[in-house]
Structure formats: C-alpha cells, structure tokens
Scaffold this active site. Structure first.
Site, PDB file in Angstrom:
ATOM      1  N   SER A 109       0.816  -1.216   0.000  1.00  0.00           N
ATOM      2  CA  SER A 109       0.000   0.000   0.000  1.00  0.00           C
ATOM      3  C   SER A 109       0.850   1.267   0.000  1.00  0.00           C
ATOM      4  O   SER A 109       1.502   1.581  -0.989  1.00  0.00           O
ATOM      5  CB  SER A 109      -0.954  -0.040   1.199  1.00  0.00           C
ATOM      6  OG  SER A 109      -1.966   0.915   1.077  1.00  0.00           O
TER       7      SER A 109
ATOM      8  N   ASP B  48      10.137   5.354 -10.289  1.00  0.00           N
ATOM      9  CA  ASP B  48       9.758   6.070 -11.504  1.00  0.00           C
ATOM     10  C   ASP B  48      10.579   7.340 -11.708  1.00  0.00           C
ATOM     11  O   ASP B  48      10.899   7.703 -12.841  1.00  0.00           O
ATOM     12  CB  ASP B  48       8.269   6.413 -11.468  1.00  0.00           C
ATOM     13  CG  ASP B  48       7.397   5.173 -11.578  1.00  0.00           C
ATOM     14  OD1 ASP B  48       7.899   4.134 -12.035  1.00  0.00           O
ATOM     15  OD2 ASP B  48       6.221   5.228 -11.182  1.00  0.00           O
TER      16      ASP B  48
ATOM     17  N   LYS C 241      -0.596  -4.282  -3.324  1.00  0.00           N
ATOM     18  CA  LYS C 241      -1.858  -3.677  -2.870  1.00  0.00           C
ATOM     19  C   LYS C 241      -1.913  -2.238  -3.365  1.00  0.00           C
ATOM     20  O   LYS C 241      -1.292  -1.347  -2.807  1.00  0.00           O
ATOM     21  CB  LYS C 241      -1.969  -3.718  -1.351  1.00  0.00           C
ATOM     22  CG  LYS C 241      -3.254  -3.086  -0.815  1.00  0.00           C
ATOM     23  CD  LYS C 241      -3.280  -3.131   0.708  1.00  0.00           C
ATOM     24  CE  LYS C 241      -4.524  -2.444   1.253  1.00  0.00           C
ATOM     25  NZ  LYS C 241      -4.547  -0.987   0.970  1.00  0.00           N
TER      26      LYS C 241
END
Length: 677
Positions: free
Chosen positions: A465, A476, A491
C-alpha cells in the site's frame, strides 16, 4: 488401533464440560437495533462508494455464506455436510437479509458451532487418552482448502483421530513424556473451548459483515468498536494505559513485557511473569478475571490517562497476592515508530570506511485526531523521517541513506506523499482513481529536498500500500535503488475508515459504533502503472523464503486486477539507470553465489518449495523424526536470534549484502559523475 480407558475419558470430558459452563446449551445471541443499523448502513455505503461499484446481489450472498462458514470453522473440524446443507438454504437470501439489517444468520451459525464444539469434546478426550500406533504409514491432508466437509460423524471422528495423533506425536518428538503430553493437550482444548465461549457479539458481527465486504476486495472490512480503537492506537502510536504487554496462559493473564517509561515501569512493582487475577477501577470491587478472555482484560485495564486502576497480582517470585494501584498515562509506542542508526561499514565489511544512515519505517502512521485538533506536535511518520534525515545531514559524513520498508504494510496516504516529497522536489506522487472513474493527481507540494544523496529502499513481499506508493515514486523518478524480494505485496488500493452512523441523535452518548474500512480508490504510479496485483519490482533481488510464499495480493481472493492509465507529467532525476542496475546486479550476484549463508537460504527455499507442494503430512514417527533432525541441523547452523528489542538494522549476511550493494551504488554514482565532468 487404540484402547480407551473410559473412566479417565469420562472424568476429563466432564471436566471440560464444567469449564465450558456445565451445560450442553450453546451461547445464544439476539440481534439488536444497533446490529441492524450497522448492517443496513454498511450495505448502503458499499454500494454507493466501493471502487468496483458492484451491487450486493445473489452472487455476493453465496460468496458471503461460504466465506463466513469457513471463517467460523476454517479447518473443517466441527461442521458436517449436513450442517452446511442447512446453512446453504440461505445462500441466495443473505444479500436481502443484510440490506434489511437482518444478521440473525450469523448468530445462528455461531450457536450451531458452539454446540458442535461442545459435543466434540468427548471425542477429543477419547483420542487424547487413546493408545496410538506411530509406526503406521498414515498421513493427513496438509491444506484445509483441499478438504471437503465430512459427510458423516464417523468421517469427522477419523479426521480428529489423526489430528490428535499428530499433536501427540509432535510432543513425543519434542521429548515430552506421554502423560505430560496428554495433560498439555487437555489444557490446550480446555482453553480453546473456554475462549470460544467467551466470544463477544461484536466479534461475531465483525466476522460476518467482513465476510460480505471481503467479497468485494480483500481489504474492505467491518471494524467493531474494539477493533476501531486498536486501529486508532496503531495510527497514533500511543495508548492510554499502564504500559504492559499481556499474554494468556491456562486461563491466567500474565505480564509479558513492561513498556519503558510507562506507568508500570515507573511504579516498579509489576514484574515479568506476574499474574493478574483481578482488575478494579478507582472505586468499587475488584473483578475476578481468571479465565476471562484476554481482549476483555485489556479493555478493563485501559483507560483515560490520569485515572487509576487497581490490579490484583499473584507475584511470580513469591506466589503472594497483592493489590497494586497504578495511575494510567499516555504510552508512546516507540518500537512502532521510525528507528535510525548510523552504520560504520568498516565494522561489518572489511576494507571499507563509509558511513551509511539507516531508517527503519515500520508503518506510515499519523495522529489524525491530533492534527484535526491543531496540536503543533502531533505524531506522523513524515515528521519523524524528516528529523532523521536532518540528523544525517548535520552529521556531514553520511554517504547514503537506506530506508527499510520490509515490514511496512502501509498506513496513511498523506504520509506516503509527504515522505516521498522528502526525496524529490515538487511534482506528482500518485494518481488516484475514484468510483466514478475520475482520476486526480496528488502532488508533493513542499518545495525542496530533505536528502539529495544516494538512496536505497529495502522492500519485501510484506511491503504494501503506502510503502508501494513511496517505492513507486523512487523507482519512476529514478531517484534511488530498490533492493529486496522480486516485488512488493501488490496492494494498489486506498481505504477510508468511516464510522457507522448512529440511529438517532438521542444515541449520541451511547457506546461507540463500529466502522467500515472501505476501498474507495485505486492508486497508480506516476508512470501510469497500477501497483495492484504486480507490486513494485526490485532492481536487485536477494534470496528469501518469503519471496516464494503465497503472500502477495495476487494470492488473495477477490483482489482487483492490474490496469494502467495515462502517465503523469514528471521529470526523472536519473540517479539510477539501466547500466548502474546491471552492474550492481552482476556484482551482487557474484557475492551471493559464493556466500555460504546465502547458500543456506537457497537450501531453505528449496525445502520450503518441496513442503509447499506436499498434499499430505505424514504422521509416521520415523518419517517425521528424520525431518525433525534435518531441521535441527539447519537451525544449529544459523546464529541465535538475540533477545530483547530488535535492532534497527540487524548484523547479518542479508543486511551486510545490502550495505555492500549500497557502497557499490555510491561508487557507480561517483564514476558516472566523473564521466560527465
């Protein structure tokens, strides 16, 4: 195959019956107006706000029935197929019942379960006292999911015979004498029976309503008032009480740990191993808590800071009984907060002399209540990480930061964004998709970077999460290196906790209501990928058993699928590139291949995968003894785990390799900069 000393069995069984309440009648619950309102409001909120926008229909009804029954009897040891057939008469009607606020089915199933448990005690007693032949080539089915419900009582008896035989054999292999093994099993099932009979209505309702919400996704659930309180404690990292961790043993509440700085620690009288046999408030009688369920005992002891609680104690060292009056206080759960350590690499890796700053972040916690009330010093993981980074910067000699998220299961979305912002300048952090399909971008609004140097993020299958939001940002933006298992948990959803509404304003001062933790949004990385199901892959993978366990989102029932959206507009910082990653992978791979400790890890993985594929477990003594000896030999090769508070960054071969990769990473960055200059 076995002989039964009937007199012993009868005495034991009657003893169990008396401990269970002396009657064959099961505990019965009636639904209340509050139960009805909780179910109705739950259904309304799910259909209106769940990310899937599914309706509660007959399909959900059938899934709910299956999930609830298996949650009550997960090992298929009490219900028979005849019981299940009766329950299935409601399989297409539970959706309608729940929408109407009717939860009687939950209490009906619970009542049947307690009756089956009560009747099963005599059979359990008989098998505990029986003479078993451990030389027979017998086995049990390993995974309860592969079991069907027993068609007859005889078939169920056989299931229990093998279970008890396996438990007695385990004791024997542990060098426990048969008489003592039988006594221990008597205690085990006596305690189990007692605890099951102390199950509270709120626990049953929580299990039932959560069985329904889990049909939408694995993370939506109903929280009883007690569970909601525990959730708030976990987010605030503080509770009001005496500062003692308690356990239960043979019906007694035992002190397992004294929290440093808490009321019990400051008072000094309460010691490890002491038994609490009674609890009283500042005034009134002291209530006997022997054989009381631990969760109820904890609620009696907890209370508002500044109030007094009286504990009747049986002192471990002397056996004497005393009454201690303690003043409750606010307890800081420091072990669940950010932990930091500066590693002198020379002490762990020969020939090196760098300093690495390590931050262990167990969860993304935030005291929302304190923030809402405007407290200037409310607790949050982002604030604590910032302080740690400021300390590393002030040190002036830290070559890189390692942020450890290996056990971080998530937490507050706001903190995931703020912690991400400590390592990147202003920019998008995460996409959020709402039930209506609209997508918004949440950004780091805080200009500046708290740490500009090399960053390594440690993850595992347990990192979920909010951890995946952070790890996704670092990956990224090419801001740092990800090391760990193949990927994180997977998740990629956001839950909101909403308190169930009260039936009327007149009920405002009544006991707290439950809450719904509901999946209302799905988040996406800035590159457009969802972390749902697939997680965030590591740049450098290290061997671990957990990497091969069914531990990720993809292994959970009713999980939402992976998908993609349009990427955000963001600029990478290029502190990681394919060349650097391949170089680090190659160097690490060479070290790991030649490392004896990692060779043991690979062997442990091999054995785990063999066990994982097994459909049955032997209850033959010779077979199990051979396995036990092999396991003992493996354990003896491993260093003993030190007792006490776990260190921020344990000194072991795994973490040493992480440090070595970090040092290699620092060197790669220096070389890259030299080339550019």
């Amino acid at each position: 195959m076995f002989k039964t000393p009937w007199r012993v069995v009868t005495t034991f069984a009657l003893g169990l019956l008396l401990l269970a309440g002396g009657t064959i009648c099961a505990q019965q619950f009636e639904q209340t107006p509050d139960d009805k309102e909780a179910a109705r409001s739950l259904c309304q909120m799910i259909e209106a706000n769940h990310i899937s926008q599914k309706k509660i229909d007959d399909e959900i009804s059938r899934k709910t029935l299956k999930r609830f029954i298996e949650s009550v009897d997960p090992l298929k040891l009490y219900f028979t197929e005849a019981d299940i057939d009766i329950f299935r008469e409601s399989e297409n009607d539970l959706d309608n019942q729940l929408k109407e606020g009717n939860v009687a089915f939950a209490y009906k199933v619970h009542g049947v379960y307690l009756n089956r448990l009560q009747h099963r005690l005599v059979t359990i007693a008989r098998f505990i006292q029986a003479e078993h032949d451990f030389t027979l080539d017998e086995s049990r089915i390993a995974n309860p999911d592969d079991l069907t419900w027993s068609k007859t009582i005889k078939e169920l008896d056989e299931r229990w015979r093998k279970r008890i035989k396996a438990e007695l054999l385990a004791k024997k292999l542990d060098d426990v004498k048969l008489a003592e093994a039988r006594t221990q099993l008597v205690k085990r099932y006596t305690n189990f029976n007692r605890n099951e009979r102390q199950t509270e209505k709120s626990d049953i309702l929580q299990k039932y309503l959560s069985s329904m919400t889990h049909c939408f996704d694995p993370h939506s659930s109903y929280m009883s008032p007690q569970t909601r309180e525990d959730f708030n404690i976990a987010m605030r990292l503080r509770l009001q009480g005496i500062g003692a961790a308690l356990g239960s043993e043979d019906g007694m509440t035992i002190v397992r740990q004294i929290v440093p700085g808490g009321a019990a620690h400051k008072d000094g009288r309460l010691k490890l191993g002491d038994k609490i046999i009674g609890v009283g408030q500042a005034k009134g009688d002291i209530e006997d808590i022997v054989e009381m369920k631990l969760s109820r005992v904890v609620r009696l002891i907890r209370g508002k800071a500044g109030t007094k609680v009286r504990l009747k104690i049986k002192v471990a060292k002397t056996g004497e009984t005393s009454v201690y009056e303690l003043t409750r206080q606010l307890i800081e759960l420091k072990e669940s907060a950010v932990g930091t350590k500066i590693i002198e690499t020379a002490k762990r890796i020969k020939g090196t002399k760098d300093r690495i700053g390590v931050i262990r972040l167990p969860s993304f916690y935030r005291d929302f209540d304190g923030e809402r009330r405007g407290l200037p010093d409310f607790r949050s993981s982002a604030r604590d990480v910032r302080k740690a980074l400021e300390g590393f910067t002030k040190d002036g000699k830290i070559g890189a930061v390692v942020l450890d998220l290996r056990t971080n299961g998530g937490g507050a979305l706001k903190d995931a964004i703020e912690v991400s912002g400590l390592f990147i300048d202003e920019g998008p952090v995460v996409h959020i998709k709402s039930p209506d399909g609209s997508v918004s971008v949440l950004r780091d609004q805080d200009a500046g970077i708290a740490w500009e140097g090399p960053l390594v993020v440690l993850t595992s299958r347990m990192s979920a999460s909010a951890s995946e939001i952070f790890a996704g940002v670092i990956k990224d933006y090419r801001r740092g290196l990800i090391i760990g298992d193949e990927t994180t948990h997977g998740k990629g959803t956001v839950q909101n906790v909403v308190q169930c509404p009260r039936r009327s304003a007149l009920n405002f001062f009544r006991k707290p209501t439950g809450a719904l933790k509901l999946t209302i949004q799905q988040f996406y990385r800035v590159n457009g990928d969802s972390s749902q199901e697939r997680g965030i892959p590591s740049d450098v993978i290290l061997p671990s058993v957990i990497n091969h366990m069914d531990f990720g989102e993809s292994s959970l029932d009713n999980h939402l699928p992976f998908d993609k959206i349009k990427p955000a507009d963001y600029k990478t910082v290029s502190l990681v590139n394919d060349t650097i990653v391949k170089t680090l992978q190659k160097k690490s791979g060479q070290r790991v291949t030649g490392n004896a400790d990692f060779a043991k890890d690979r062997e442990a993985i091999r054995k785990f995968l063999i066990r994982k594929k097994r459909k049955t477990i032997s209850i033959n003594e010779a077979v199990l003894r051979k396995e036990l000896e092999e396991n003992k030999a493996d354990k003896e090769k491993k260093p003993a785990t030190p007792e006490g508070t776990p260190p921020v960054f344990r000194d072991d071969h795994y973490n040493s390799e992480v440090l070595q990769i970090t040092l290699d990473y620092i060197q790669q960055l220096k070389q890259a900069r030299l080339v550019r200059n």
